[in-house]
Design a protein around this motif. Structure first.
Motif, PDB file in Angstrom:
ATOM      1  N   PHE A 145       4.401  -2.186 -15.298  1.00  0.00           N
ATOM      2  CA  PHE A 145       4.011  -3.595 -15.436  1.00  0.00           C
ATOM      3  C   PHE A 145       4.102  -4.364 -14.119  1.00  0.00           C
ATOM      4  O   PHE A 145       3.131  -5.018 -13.708  1.00  0.00           O
ATOM      5  N   PRO A 146       5.249  -4.340 -13.422  1.00  0.00           N
ATOM      6  CA  PRO A 146       5.304  -5.097 -12.158  1.00  0.00           C
ATOM      7  C   PRO A 146       4.367  -4.560 -11.088  1.00  0.00           C
ATOM      8  O   PRO A 146       3.832  -5.334 -10.285  1.00  0.00           O
ATOM      9  N   ILE A 147       4.127  -3.244 -11.057  1.00  0.00           N
ATOM     10  CA  ILE A 147       3.229  -2.686 -10.045  1.00  0.00           C
ATOM     11  C   ILE A 147       1.791  -3.132 -10.292  1.00  0.00           C
ATOM     12  O   ILE A 147       1.086  -3.586  -9.375  1.00  0.00           O
ATOM     13  N   VAL A 148       1.327  -3.040 -11.536  1.00  0.00           N
ATOM     14  CA  VAL A 148      -0.043  -3.458 -11.850  1.00  0.00           C
ATOM     15  C   VAL A 148      -0.197  -4.969 -11.670  1.00  0.00           C
ATOM     16  O   VAL A 148      -1.199  -5.451 -11.126  1.00  0.00           O
ATOM     17  N   PHE A 177      -5.484  -4.868   5.749  1.00  0.00           N
ATOM     18  CA  PHE A 177      -4.332  -4.017   6.050  1.00  0.00           C
ATOM     19  C   PHE A 177      -3.021  -4.743   5.748  1.00  0.00           C
ATOM     20  O   PHE A 177      -2.053  -4.125   5.296  1.00  0.00           O
ATOM     21  N   MET A 178      -2.986  -6.043   6.007  1.00  0.00           N
ATOM     22  CA  MET A 178      -1.777  -6.794   5.667  1.00  0.00           C
ATOM     23  C   MET A 178      -1.538  -6.787   4.165  1.00  0.00           C
ATOM     24  O   MET A 178      -0.396  -6.657   3.706  1.00  0.00           O
ATOM     25  N   ALA A 179      -2.619  -6.924   3.377  1.00  0.00           N
ATOM     26  CA  ALA A 179      -2.479  -6.867   1.919  1.00  0.00           C
ATOM     27  C   ALA A 179      -1.994  -5.494   1.473  1.00  0.00           C
ATOM     28  O   ALA A 179      -1.160  -5.386   0.554  1.00  0.00           O
ATOM     29  N   ILE A 180      -2.492  -4.432   2.126  1.00  0.00           N
ATOM     30  CA  ILE A 180      -2.046  -3.073   1.782  1.00  0.00           C
ATOM     31  C   ILE A 180      -0.561  -2.911   2.083  1.00  0.00           C
ATOM     32  O   ILE A 180       0.196  -2.295   1.309  1.00  0.00           O
ATOM     33  N   VAL A 181      -0.111  -3.454   3.211  1.00  0.00           N
ATOM     34  CA  VAL A 181       1.306  -3.349   3.573  1.00  0.00           C
ATOM     35  C   VAL A 181       2.173  -4.080   2.555  1.00  0.00           C
ATOM     36  O   VAL A 181       3.210  -3.566   2.098  1.00  0.00           O
ATOM     37  N   ILE A 182       1.767  -5.283   2.189  1.00  0.00           N
ATOM     38  CA  ILE A 182       2.537  -6.054   1.200  1.00  0.00           C
ATOM     39  C   ILE A 182       2.579  -5.318  -0.133  1.00  0.00           C
ATOM     40  O   ILE A 182       3.617  -5.248  -0.799  1.00  0.00           O
ATOM     41  N   LEU A 183       1.438  -4.738  -0.525  1.00  0.00           N
ATOM     42  CA  LEU A 183       1.398  -3.984  -1.778  1.00  0.00           C
ATOM     43  C   LEU A 183       2.299  -2.754  -1.707  1.00  0.00           C
ATOM     44  O   LEU A 183       2.994  -2.433  -2.682  1.00  0.00           O
ATOM     45  N   SER A 184       2.307  -2.075  -0.576  1.00  0.00           N
ATOM     46  CA  SER A 184       3.178  -0.905  -0.413  1.00  0.00           C
ATOM     47  C   SER A 184       4.646  -1.306  -0.508  1.00  0.00           C
ATOM     48  O   SER A 184       5.461  -0.595  -1.117  1.00  0.00           O
ATOM     49  N   MET A 185       4.999  -2.434   0.104  1.00  0.00           N
ATOM     50  CA  MET A 185       6.371  -2.924   0.003  1.00  0.00           C
ATOM     51  C   MET A 185       6.733  -3.210  -1.452  1.00  0.00           C
ATOM     52  O   MET A 185       7.831  -2.874  -1.918  1.00  0.00           O
ATOM     53  N   TRP A 186       5.815  -3.856  -2.162  1.00  0.00           N
ATOM     54  CA  TRP A 186       6.053  -4.201  -3.568  1.00  0.00           C
ATOM     55  C   TRP A 186       6.274  -2.950  -4.416  1.00  0.00           C
ATOM     56  O   TRP A 186       7.231  -2.859  -5.200  1.00  0.00           O
ATOM     57  N   ILE A 187       5.385  -1.966  -4.257  1.00  0.00           N
ATOM     58  CA  ILE A 187       5.486  -0.737  -5.047  1.00  0.00           C
ATOM     59  C   ILE A 187       6.755   0.023  -4.685  1.00  0.00           C
ATOM     60  O   ILE A 187       7.469   0.543  -5.557  1.00  0.00           O
ATOM     61  N   ASN A 188       7.052   0.092  -3.391  1.00  0.00           N
ATOM     62  CA  ASN A 188       8.245   0.809  -2.941  1.00  0.00           C
ATOM     63  C   ASN A 188       9.518   0.199  -3.513  1.00  0.00           C
ATOM     64  O   ASN A 188      10.452   0.913  -3.909  1.00  0.00           O
ATOM     65  N   PHE A 189       9.552  -1.132  -3.602  1.00  0.00           N
ATOM     66  CA  PHE A 189      10.742  -1.800  -4.133  1.00  0.00           C
ATOM     67  C   PHE A 189      10.974  -1.431  -5.592  1.00  0.00           C
ATOM     68  O   PHE A 189      12.102  -1.098  -5.997  1.00  0.00           O
ATOM     69  N   PHE A 190       9.930  -1.470  -6.419  1.00  0.00           N
ATOM     70  CA  PHE A 190      10.116  -1.220  -7.845  1.00  0.00           C
ATOM     71  C   PHE A 190      10.337   0.269  -8.138  1.00  0.00           C
ATOM     72  O   PHE A 190      11.012   0.601  -9.115  1.00  0.00           O
ATOM     73  N   THR A 207      10.305  -1.862   5.304  1.00  0.00           N
ATOM     74  CA  THR A 207       9.288  -2.902   5.337  1.00  0.00           C
ATOM     75  C   THR A 207       8.882  -3.223   6.772  1.00  0.00           C
ATOM     76  O   THR A 207       7.691  -3.319   7.093  1.00  0.00           O
ATOM     77  N   VAL A 208       9.851  -3.386   7.641  1.00  0.00           N
ATOM     78  CA  VAL A 208       9.562  -3.689   9.044  1.00  0.00           C
ATOM     79  C   VAL A 208       8.789  -2.546   9.699  1.00  0.00           C
ATOM     80  O   VAL A 208       7.833  -2.762  10.460  1.00  0.00           O
ATOM     81  N   LEU A 209       9.202  -1.308   9.407  1.00  0.00           N
ATOM     82  CA  LEU A 209       8.507  -0.153   9.979  1.00  0.00           C
ATOM     83  C   LEU A 209       7.064  -0.066   9.491  1.00  0.00           C
ATOM     84  O   LEU A 209       6.203   0.486  10.191  1.00  0.00           O
ATOM     85  N   GLN A 210       6.776  -0.576   8.311  1.00  0.00           N
ATOM     86  CA  GLN A 210       5.410  -0.588   7.817  1.00  0.00           C
ATOM     87  C   GLN A 210       4.586  -1.707   8.449  1.00  0.00           C
ATOM     88  O   GLN A 210       3.386  -1.548   8.691  1.00  0.00           O
ATOM     89  N   ILE A 211       5.217  -2.830   8.724  1.00  0.00           N
ATOM     90  CA  ILE A 211       4.473  -3.984   9.234  1.00  0.00           C
ATOM     91  C   ILE A 211       4.176  -3.850  10.730  1.00  0.00           C
ATOM     92  O   ILE A 211       3.090  -4.211  11.194  1.00  0.00           O
ATOM     93  N   ILE A 212       5.131  -3.304  11.509  1.00  0.00           N
ATOM     94  CA  ILE A 212       4.976  -3.265  12.958  1.00  0.00           C
ATOM     95  C   ILE A 212       3.712  -2.520  13.406  1.00  0.00           C
ATOM     96  O   ILE A 212       2.952  -3.034  14.247  1.00  0.00           O
ATOM     97  N   PRO A 213       3.413  -1.311  12.892  1.00  0.00           N
ATOM     98  CA  PRO A 213       2.178  -0.642  13.348  1.00  0.00           C
ATOM     99  C   PRO A 213       0.913  -1.451  13.047  1.00  0.00           C
ATOM    100  O   PRO A 213      -0.012  -1.493  13.867  1.00  0.00           O
ATOM    101  N   VAL A 214       0.879  -2.080  11.889  1.00  0.00           N
ATOM    102  CA  VAL A 214      -0.295  -2.874  11.540  1.00  0.00           C
ATOM    103  C   VAL A 214      -0.446  -4.059  12.481  1.00  0.00           C
ATOM    104  O   VAL A 214      -1.547  -4.371  12.962  1.00  0.00           O
ATOM    105  N   LEU A 215       0.671  -4.728  12.796  1.00  0.00           N
ATOM    106  CA  LEU A 215       0.614  -5.862  13.714  1.00  0.00           C
ATOM    107  C   LEU A 215       0.177  -5.422  15.105  1.00  0.00           C
ATOM    108  O   LEU A 215      -0.612  -6.114  15.770  1.00  0.00           O
ATOM    109  N   LEU A 216       0.659  -4.269  15.565  1.00  0.00           N
ATOM    110  CA  LEU A 216       0.274  -3.782  16.884  1.00  0.00           C
ATOM    111  C   LEU A 216      -1.223  -3.459  16.940  1.00  0.00           C
ATOM    112  O   LEU A 216      -1.904  -3.773  17.923  1.00  0.00           O
ATOM    113  N   VAL A 217      -1.731  -2.834  15.869  1.00  0.00           N
ATOM    114  CA  VAL A 217      -3.164  -2.525  15.830  1.00  0.00           C
ATOM    115  C   VAL A 217      -3.990  -3.811  15.816  1.00  0.00           C
ATOM    116  O   VAL A 217      -5.011  -3.931  16.514  1.00  0.00           O
TER     117      VAL A 217
END
Length: 239
Positions: A145-148, A177-190, A207-217
């Motif tokens: 439920f929370p993931i969907v 890509f930012m939306a994908i990162v946020i979604l990955s964080m959300w799914i990973n948490f639950f 979370t930080v390790l996921q965001i940093i590569p996207v920000l650098l790109v």
């Protein structure tokens, strides 16, 4: 008001002939000529969208018939082998959910928001049904439920931001890509919460390790990539 075709002076419509040069002025029906001029050129219309819609309708009808036959066949095989409905309930529920997903994907709803909400509800029903058929609601509410719900909300938010800010080109890819990162964080948490492995510190590090590569790109694409390459990529992918 009319004009004499010989001398060019203005004359009244009923003046026959011209009062200046006595040239016979032919009677012209301006309203009729206006209608003729309007009807001279056909209405512009692009027949391709209507043709594509007919083709998609035929494909969808064909898929619907295949889905109906598959559901009936699976129920029949399951009942003949087991004398009751066992595995076919899971299979047919998944097939019907896939058919609903295709319905939203075939463009029958023009609103992107309705498509996102419809696909989200389809996923809710599918996962809830699978958990109920399993005999108990063990993983639907704490995990599915929370993931969907999060995926649906993030998708709607992404589309809303894109429309509100009129984002185009590479910026749209960056927001994606930012939306994908946020979604990955959300799914990973639950997922970690469902396993009783939730550690806020570890989750923050991931979370930080996921965001940093996207920000650098995104920073490189914005400020470091040559303009020539940007234009080439934009033409290639119609950005």
């Amino acid at each position: 008001m009319a004009y004499c075709p010989k001398c060019g002076i203005k004359v009244e419509e009923d003046n026959r002939p011209c009062p200046l040069c006595s040239f016979h002025i032919p009677k012209v029906n301006e309203k009729r000529d206006a209608v003729v001029r309007v009807r001279k050129f056909p209405k512009t219309a692009n027949p391709y969208p209507a043709y594509l819609r007919r083709v998609l309708n035929r494909i969808f009808i064909f898929i619907t018939l295949l889905v109906f036959l598959a559901v009936c066949l699976l129920f029949y095989i399951d009942y003949e082998v087991n004398e009751m409905f066992t595995w076919s309930r899971y299979s047919n529920l998944s097939i019907l959910a896939g058919w609903v997903f295709l319905y939203f994907s075939f463009g029958y709803l023009q609103s992107f928001y309705k498509v996102i909400i419809g696909i989200g509800l389809d996923a809710f029903i599918l996962l809830l049904g699978l958990d109920i058929l399993n005999g108990s609601l063990q993983w639907f509410f704490p995990l599915a439920f929370p993931i969907v719900a999060g995926t649906t909300v993030i998708s709607i938010s992404y589309w809303s931001v894109i429309r509100a800010l009129s984002v185009r080109g590479f910026n749209m890819i960056g927001f994606f890509f930012m939306a994908i990162v946020i979604l990955s964080m959300w799914i990973n948490f639950f997922i970690h919460n469902y396993r009783n492995e939730t550690n806020p510190f570890n989750w923050l590090i991931v979370t930080v390790l996921q965001i940093i590569p996207v920000l650098l790109v995104m920073i490189y694409v914005k400020y470091g990539m040559p303009e020539r390459i940007k234009q080439k990529i934009a033409r290639k992918f119609h950005l």
